[in-house]
Design an enzyme around this catalytic site. Structure first.
Site, PDB file in Angstrom:
ATOM      1  N   LYS A 143       0.831  -1.210   0.000  1.00 15.45           N
ATOM      2  CA  LYS A 143       0.000   0.000   0.000  1.00 15.45           C
ATOM      3  C   LYS A 143       0.868   1.264   0.000  1.00 15.45           C
ATOM      4  O   LYS A 143       0.586   2.193  -0.736  1.00 15.45           O
ATOM      5  CB  LYS A 143      -0.923   0.025   1.237  1.00 15.45           C
ATOM      6  N   ARG A 196      -9.638   0.428   9.463  1.00 18.28           N
ATOM      7  CA  ARG A 196      -9.167  -0.931   9.744  1.00 18.28           C
ATOM      8  C   ARG A 196     -10.184  -1.740  10.538  1.00 18.28           C
ATOM      9  O   ARG A 196      -9.920  -2.903  10.845  1.00 18.28           O
ATOM     10  CB  ARG A 196      -7.890  -0.836  10.559  1.00 18.28           C
ATOM     11  N   ARG A 208      11.631  -1.251  12.218  1.00 22.21           N
ATOM     12  CA  ARG A 208      10.219  -1.267  12.603  1.00 22.21           C
ATOM     13  C   ARG A 208      10.016  -2.418  13.566  1.00 22.21           C
ATOM     14  O   ARG A 208      10.148  -3.576  13.186  1.00 22.21           O
ATOM     15  CB  ARG A 208       9.319  -1.441  11.371  1.00 22.21           C
ATOM     16  N   ARG A 232      -0.633  -9.583  13.319  1.00 20.11           N
ATOM     17  CA  ARG A 232      -1.189  -8.529  12.450  1.00 20.11           C
ATOM     18  C   ARG A 232      -2.100  -9.150  11.381  1.00 20.11           C
ATOM     19  O   ARG A 232      -3.124  -8.581  11.015  1.00 20.11           O
ATOM     20  CB  ARG A 232      -0.070  -7.708  11.814  1.00 20.11           C
TER      21      ARG A 232
HETATM   22  P1  AMP Z   1       0.721   0.165   9.374  1.00 19.01           P
HETATM   23  O1  AMP Z   1       1.948   0.972   9.142  1.00 19.01           O
HETATM   24  O2  AMP Z   1      -0.475   0.703   8.651  1.00 19.01           O
HETATM   25  O3  AMP Z   1       0.924  -1.292   9.140  1.00 19.01           O
HETATM   26  O4  AMP Z   1       0.373   0.324  10.925  1.00 19.01           O
HETATM   27  C1  AMP Z   1       1.266  -0.096  11.939  1.00 19.01           C
HETATM   28  C2  AMP Z   1       0.504  -0.289  13.262  1.00 19.01           C
HETATM   29  O5  AMP Z   1      -0.108   0.940  13.661  1.00 19.01           O
HETATM   30  C3  AMP Z   1      -0.652  -1.278  13.184  1.00 19.01           C
HETATM   31  O6  AMP Z   1      -0.228  -2.612  13.348  1.00 19.01           O
HETATM   32  C4  AMP Z   1      -1.527  -0.801  14.346  1.00 19.01           C
HETATM   33  O7  AMP Z   1      -0.998  -1.188  15.598  1.00 19.01           O
HETATM   34  C5  AMP Z   1      -1.381   0.704  14.234  1.00 19.01           C
HETATM   35  N1  AMP Z   1      -2.402   1.281  13.317  1.00 19.01           N
HETATM   36  C6  AMP Z   1      -2.191   1.861  12.100  1.00 19.01           C
HETATM   37  N2  AMP Z   1      -3.343   2.258  11.536  1.00 19.01           N
HETATM   38  C7  AMP Z   1      -4.327   1.924  12.413  1.00 19.01           C
HETATM   39  C8  AMP Z   1      -5.744   2.046  12.393  1.00 19.01           C
HETATM   40  N3  AMP Z   1      -6.383   2.587  11.337  1.00 19.01           N
HETATM   41  N4  AMP Z   1      -6.432   1.582  13.469  1.00 19.01           N
HETATM   42  C9  AMP Z   1      -5.802   1.033  14.535  1.00 19.01           C
HETATM   43  N5  AMP Z   1      -4.479   0.870  14.605  1.00 19.01           N
HETATM   44  C10 AMP Z   1      -3.724   1.304  13.555  1.00 19.01           C
END
Ligand code: AMP
Length: 191
Positions: free
Chosen positions: A13, A88, A135, A146
């Site tokens: 993404k 999400r 990360r 996840r």
């Molecule tokens: P990402 O970079 O989008 O994979 O997000 C990394 C982490 O941030 C996720 O595993 C969640 O813990 C948190 N996170 C990101 N976006 C959301 C969201 N829309 N709702 C809840 N937690 C989020």
């Protein structure tokens, strides 16, 4: 143009969002990036979010909806935005609908990048090696959680938009530039 870029963790993404930003002059709103910035800055939000993120769980819906709502009000979002990693959960999707209504905005597209779990494991392991573990959530253990969270809580969001006939799915196993080409075809068709 306002759109959602949807897909499991590791679907690409972020990579595709960069192309879309360039071509359509929209801004990328990644809730993951915003949360990581809050963690790095050591804000109250960051302190709260860190443990949740390290486990691969989701941060509270109301907090996330609040962050996105404030961000969409900023002037640079007037030309359009890509939501990357949001919504999400069903609660977030409903919250987004209410918020857009209140702001007099609409969603033009939901682009779903589809990638099977086995491939996601391969990719995340590669990313963990490449970024030297920068990360904390890029490891096999957290990814497993996840993906579980994705299937349990996030996949229903796709059904939510499918019911509204808004979803276009792209095969995320293709080469990156082929995925981009498919997305461009979809988005050009909406203009
Ligand atoms: P990402 O970079 O989008 O994979 O997000 C990394 C982490 O941030 C996720 O595993 C969640 O813990 C948190 N996170 C990101 N976006 C959301 C969201 N829309 N709702 C809840 N937690 C989020």
């Amino acid at each position: 143009m306002n759109l959602i870029l949807f897909g499991p963790p590791g679907a690409g993404k972020g990579t595709q969002a960069e192309f879309i930003v360039d071509r359509y002059k929209v801004v990328q709103l990644s809730t993951g990036d915003m949360l990581r910035a809050a963690v790095a800055a050591g804000t109250e939000l960051g302190k709260m979010a860190k443990a949740v993120m390290d486990r691969g769980d989701l941060v509270d819906d109301q907090i996330i909806i609040g962050i996105i709502g404030d961000r969409i009000d900023e002037p640079d979002c007037k030309g359009g935005f890509i939501l990357d990693g949001f919504p999400r959960t069903l609660g977030q999707a409903e919250g987004l609908d209410r918020m857009l209504d209140e702001k007099g905005l609409t969603l033009d597209a939901v682009v779903n990048i589809s990638v099977p779990d086995e491939e996601l494991f391969k990719r995340i392991e590669k990313r963990a090696a490449e970024t030297g573990g920068s990360r904390a959530d890029d490891n096999a253990e957290t990814l497993k959680n996840r993906l579980k969270v994705y299937h349990d809580q996030t996949a229903p969001v796709l059904a939510y938009y499918e019911k509204k006939n808004m979803v276009d799915t792209v095969d995320g196993l293709q080469a990156i530039d082929q995925v981009t080409a498919n997305i461009v075809t979809i988005l050009d068709g909406k203009r």
